[in-house]
Design a protein around this motif. Structure first.
Motif, PDB file in Angstrom:
ATOM      1  N   HIS A  14       0.822  -1.191   0.000  1.00 21.88           N
ATOM      2  CA  HIS A  14       0.000   0.000   0.000  1.00 21.88           C
ATOM      3  C   HIS A  14       0.861   1.248   0.000  1.00 21.88           C
ATOM      4  CE1 HIS A  14      -4.390   0.349   0.572  1.00 21.88           C
ATOM      5  NE2 HIS A  14      -4.013   1.564   0.274  1.00 21.88           N
ATOM      6  N   SER A  16       1.282   5.485  -0.200  1.00 23.96           N
ATOM      7  CA  SER A  16       0.696   6.814  -0.112  1.00 23.96           C
ATOM      8  C   SER A  16       1.805   7.714   0.367  1.00 23.96           C
ATOM      9  CB  SER A  16      -0.455   6.815   0.883  1.00 23.96           C
ATOM     10  OG  SER A  16      -0.762   8.137   1.224  1.00 23.96           O
ATOM     11  N   ASP A  19       1.154   9.349   5.495  1.00 21.74           N
ATOM     12  CA  ASP A  19       0.459   8.294   6.207  1.00 21.74           C
ATOM     13  C   ASP A  19      -0.712   8.905   6.973  1.00 21.74           C
ATOM     14  OD1 ASP A  19       1.156   9.162   8.774  1.00 21.74           O
ATOM     15  OD2 ASP A  19       3.035   8.057   8.708  1.00 21.74           O
ATOM     16  N   ALA A  20      -1.523   8.022   7.516  1.00 16.90           N
ATOM     17  CA  ALA A  20      -2.754   8.474   8.160  1.00 16.90           C
ATOM     18  C   ALA A  20      -2.456   9.396   9.342  1.00 16.90           C
ATOM     19  CB  ALA A  20      -3.569   7.262   8.609  1.00 16.90           C
ATOM     20  N   HIS A  61      -9.160   9.300   9.928  1.00 20.39           N
ATOM     21  CA  HIS A  61      -7.897   8.585  10.080  1.00 20.39           C
ATOM     22  C   HIS A  61      -8.046   7.149   9.577  1.00 20.39           C
ATOM     23  CE1 HIS A  61      -4.777   6.298  12.261  1.00 20.39           C
ATOM     24  NE2 HIS A  61      -4.080   7.408  12.207  1.00 20.39           N
ATOM     25  N   GLY A  62      -9.167   6.551   9.929  1.00 19.91           N
ATOM     26  CA  GLY A  62      -9.400   5.169   9.536  1.00 19.91           C
ATOM     27  C   GLY A  62      -9.533   4.976   8.039  1.00 19.91           C
ATOM     28  N   TRP A  64      -8.107   7.064   5.726  1.00 14.28           N
ATOM     29  CA  TRP A  64      -7.141   7.881   5.011  1.00 14.28           C
ATOM     30  C   TRP A  64      -6.610   7.166   3.769  1.00 14.28           C
ATOM     31  CZ3 TRP A  64      -5.724  12.395   3.716  1.00 14.28           C
ATOM     32  CH2 TRP A  64      -4.495  12.598   3.104  1.00 14.28           C
ATOM     33  N   HIS A  65      -6.434   5.854   3.866  1.00 14.99           N
ATOM     34  CA  HIS A  65      -5.894   5.140   2.713  1.00 14.99           C
ATOM     35  C   HIS A  65      -6.839   5.213   1.518  1.00 14.99           C
ATOM     36  CE1 HIS A  65      -8.450   2.276   4.763  1.00 14.99           C
ATOM     37  NE2 HIS A  65      -8.492   1.551   3.680  1.00 14.99           N
ATOM     38  N   ARG A  66      -8.098   5.535   1.763  1.00  7.42           N
ATOM     39  CA  ARG A  66      -9.010   5.719   0.636  1.00  7.42           C
ATOM     40  C   ARG A  66      -9.093   7.184   0.219  1.00  7.42           C
ATOM     41  NH1 ARG A  66     -14.104   2.669   2.667  1.00  7.42           N
ATOM     42  NH2 ARG A  66     -12.745   2.274   4.435  1.00  7.42           N
TER      43      ARG A  66
ATOM     44  N   ALA B  38      -7.988   6.813  17.337  1.00  9.91           N
ATOM     45  CA  ALA B  38      -7.776   6.312  15.971  1.00  9.91           C
ATOM     46  C   ALA B  38      -6.949   5.038  16.002  1.00  9.91           C
ATOM     47  CB  ALA B  38      -7.100   7.373  15.121  1.00  9.91           C
ATOM     48  N   GLN B  41      -8.691   2.028  17.240  1.00  8.11           N
ATOM     49  CA  GLN B  41      -9.691   1.514  16.325  1.00  8.11           C
ATOM     50  C   GLN B  41      -9.102   0.595  15.263  1.00  8.11           C
ATOM     51  OE1 GLN B  41     -12.133   4.307  13.909  1.00  8.11           O
ATOM     52  NE2 GLN B  41     -13.577   3.962  15.534  1.00  8.11           N
ATOM     53  N   ARG B  42      -8.049   1.020  14.642  1.00 11.47           N
ATOM     54  CA  ARG B  42      -7.464   0.191  13.594  1.00 11.47           C
ATOM     55  C   ARG B  42      -6.044   0.630  13.323  1.00 11.47           C
ATOM     56  NH1 ARG B  42      -8.913   1.058   7.691  1.00 11.47           N
ATOM     57  NH2 ARG B  42     -11.093   0.848   8.125  1.00 11.47           N
ATOM     58  N   PRO B  44      -3.275   1.822  10.853  1.00 17.34           N
ATOM     59  CA  PRO B  44      -3.238   2.466   9.533  1.00 17.34           C
ATOM     60  C   PRO B  44      -2.327   1.709   8.573  1.00 17.34           C
ATOM     61  CG  PRO B  44      -1.864   3.648  11.084  1.00 17.34           C
ATOM     62  CD  PRO B  44      -2.534   2.571  11.869  1.00 17.34           C
ATOM     63  N   VAL B  45      -2.618   1.843   7.300  1.00 19.70           N
ATOM     64  CA  VAL B  45      -1.833   1.127   6.306  1.00 19.70           C
ATOM     65  C   VAL B  45      -0.848   2.015   5.560  1.00 19.70           C
ATOM     66  CG1 VAL B  45      -2.897  -1.009   5.616  1.00 19.70           C
ATOM     67  CG2 VAL B  45      -4.056   1.125   5.154  1.00 19.70           C
ATOM     68  N   ALA B  46      -1.139   3.284   5.526  1.00 20.20           N
ATOM     69  CA  ALA B  46      -0.247   4.142   4.754  1.00 20.20           C
ATOM     70  C   ALA B  46       1.022   4.424   5.537  1.00 20.20           C
ATOM     71  CB  ALA B  46      -0.965   5.441   4.431  1.00 20.20           C
ATOM     72  N   ARG B  47       1.926   5.095   4.937  1.00 20.41           N
ATOM     73  CA  ARG B  47       3.173   5.335   5.637  1.00 20.41           C
ATOM     74  C   ARG B  47       3.721   6.726   5.368  1.00 20.41           C
ATOM     75  NH1 ARG B  47       5.308   0.870   2.720  1.00 20.41           N
ATOM     76  NH2 ARG B  47       3.518   0.221   3.905  1.00 20.41           N
ATOM     77  N   ARG B  48       4.786   7.027   6.087  1.00 17.35           N
ATOM     78  CA  ARG B  48       5.324   8.375   5.967  1.00 17.35           C
ATOM     79  C   ARG B  48       6.370   8.432   4.871  1.00 17.35           C
ATOM     80  NH1 ARG B  48       6.096  10.460  10.295  1.00 17.35           N
ATOM     81  NH2 ARG B  48       5.003   8.960  11.583  1.00 17.35           N
TER      82      ARG B  48
END
Lengths: 180, 380
Positions: A14, A16, A19-20, A61-62, A64-66, B38, B41-42, B44-48
């Motif tokens: 994935h 981006s 990041d979120a 935040h949850g 963000w990847h979308r 946040a 809850q889950r 995150p998948v993205a990254r910096r």
């Protein structure tokens, strides 16, 4: 070995540029205050507005990847905040019918002192508007949104935005002129 | 209000009143609460992005967002100065014609919106379980068994040598502290695949601790070698990818220390005085990986090869060579999506013996092989 590989793969593949967490910090820094203020104008209750805006940021935040784009993130937040405020308000209207005196928006004494007479008259007049009209006016004059943006945010047509705005303007002007 | 411009005057009155009303509200900082919720809850998948520390990144992106804010710029916390102007000056402060200053404005001192007027008790009840950031990091939790990724450098084919190292991943089973053990493998072990190597040999990890927003990897000894900037950069990411992989957290920055102190330059190049972020995979990760079977695996005759590749038009080529008979099978497959890291898989029937599996990408420009990964397996 295959199981963690698959799970981890989803993360690795994935991409981006932000990041979120970064997006959260950035959008928060730029817009948290104005979103709380927007919510407060709609709800007339800062505590609830803060709660709603925070929920919206957690949701942003949850996903963000979308979203991946701060423009979209802001539009998403705005829509989430407006929707949640509106449904909260509708709920409050029902509650108000039974307990008409316990409005959550009664300003505290210190706040009342700080408000100018002019602002006071406008805010009081806004209170008399139906929920949709008030939302349109807040988004237009505080949010500085275009008709199209207001329509998108509220999920109504541009024509409705126009007519709500026209009716609200008419009522407000009458009220304000009476009290002027 | 009976001037010549009733519409404009009404618009202006509305703007001013709503803004004044809004500015009486100064919400307390809720970022730590939002962040904690946040993360609860889950994941995150993205990254910096590459080497931005959290603070710098936040500043940069906030500034970028400020540039296209749809709300009135006055609402950005950095620019609240005009809100404290008295009623007489409010309009001029916001660039509105002074003639529109309404005569009805009362002489009340001004809508002073300071944080002090907002009691902290207004923070919502929903934000309960936020812990203040812990001053000291806590050590990793010990586990009896975990499978962690360990990253290595691998030389690229067909590109100038030194700058071309990319990250490859292997999996290792560890017990104890996953990230610490993963780093220990990365710094002391020889990867099974002979094409992989590590410039971290000679380094000795001490321990890995984490606090709210940073993971600290403390070494008894850091590598002393000086590398060229590109290789140093990728080698630093080798550590970050390995640690974040073991912690299953792509986002928290990594602070590298030696005996508890920040060091100046890692590999003589990389500034480690502040935490380091993860680089984008496309920058540091090899564009093709064979993730299964692993080097030296023993398999049956039907072999399913799986991997990840970021391939132009999604095409991954492969060649399988029987190392004894030189029998070869050559074909190609597609990743699920092109232009980004995406999985691929293919199955072949192989005769018994030692086989080398190679997966590679071909340059769109000149047809040369650009990225490879290979595994040697034993087919029973």
């Amino acid at each position: 070995m295959a199981q963690p590989a698959v799970v981890y793969e989803e993360c690795v593949t994935h991409e981006s540029s932000w990041d979120a967490d970064e997006a959260l910090t950035a959008v928060y820094t730029a817009h948290y205050t104005s979103l709380v203020r927007l919510g407060s104008l709609l709800l007339r209750d800062t505590g609830s507005a803060e709660e709603i805006v925070q929920d919206a940021f957690v949701a942003m935040h949850g996903r963000w990847h979308r979203l991946r784009d701060p423009h979209k993130a802001l539009a998403y937040l705005r829509t989430a905040v407006v929707n949640r405020c509106r449904s909260r308000q509708r709920h409050l209207v029902v509650v108000d019918k039974h307990t008409p005196k316990s409005l959550p928006d009664e300003p505290s004494a210190e706040q009342a002192v700080l408000r100018t007479a002019e602002t006071d008259r406008v805010i009081e007049a806004m209170r008399t508007l139906p929920e949709k009209q008030r939302t349109v006016m807040v988004l237009r004059y505080y949010g500085d949104l275009s008709e199209a943006e207001i329509a998108d945010t509220m999920g109504i047509s541009r024509g409705s935005v126009k007519s709500h705005a026209a009716r609200a303007t008419k009522s407000l002007r009458q009220l304000l002129e009476q009290n002027a | 209000m009976n001037d010549q411009n009733p519409n404009e005057q009404f618009d202006e009155l509305m703007r001013r009143a709503l803004r004044d009303e809004a500015h009486r509200i100064e919400p307390a900082d809720a970022l730590p609460e939002i962040r904690a919720r946040a993360h609860a809850q889950r994941r995150p998948v993205a990254r910096r992005p590459w080497l931005l520390t959290a603070g710098v990144a936040a500043l940069g992106t906030a500034a970028a967002i400020g540039a296209f804010t749809v709300f009135n710029g006055n609402d950005n916390t950095a620019n609240d100065g005009d809100a404290v102007a008295g009623p007489g000056t409010t309009t001029s402060a916001t660039g509105v014609l002074p003639s529109q200053t309404p005569s009805v404005v009362s002489p009340t001192p001004s809508p002073v919106p300071t944080a002090a007027t907002q009691p902290p008790a207004t923070s919502p009840s929903s934000a309960v379980k936020t812990a203040g950031p812990t001053d000291r990091g806590v050590p990793e939790q010990s586990v009896s068994s975990a499978v962690v990724p360990v990253y290595w450098l691998g030389q690229q084919v067909g590109v100038p040598k030194k700058s071309a190292a990319k990250l490859y991943r292997t999996w290792a089973k560890v017990s104890g502290h996953p990230a610490e053990e993963a780093v220990r493998i990365m710094t002391t072990k020889q990867p099974e695949d002979p094409d992989y190597y590590s410039v971290w040999r000679g380094a000795a990890v001490n321990r890995v601790t984490r606090s709210d927003d940073v993971v600290t990897v403390d070494f008894k000894q850091l590598p002393k070698t000086d590398l060229d900037p590109d290789l140093a950069r990728v080698a630093t990411q080798q550590l970050i990818y390995t640690v974040q992989g073991a912690l299953q957290d792509d986002t928290t920055s990594i602070q590298v220390t030696q005996a508890g102190r920040a060091v100046q330059k890692l590999f003589g190049q990389v500034d480690t005085s502040t935490p380091l972020g993860r680089a984008q995979a496309a920058d540091v990760q090899a564009l093709v990986w064979i993730t299964s079977p692993s080097q030296g695996a023993v398999t049956g005759s039907k072999v399913t090869v799986e991997g990840t590749a970021s391939a132009f038009e999604a095409t991954v080529n492969y060649q399988l060579t029987n190392l004894k008979t030189r029998e070869t099978k050559k074909s190609f497959t597609n990743t699920m999506e092109g232009q980004k890291f995406s999985p691929f898989a293919f199955s072949v029937l192989l005769t018994p013996g030692q086989w080398q599996i190679e997966a590679y990408l071909i340059s769109d420009a000149d047809g040369s092989v650009t990225n490879t990964d290979s595994k040697t397996i034993l087919v029973k």
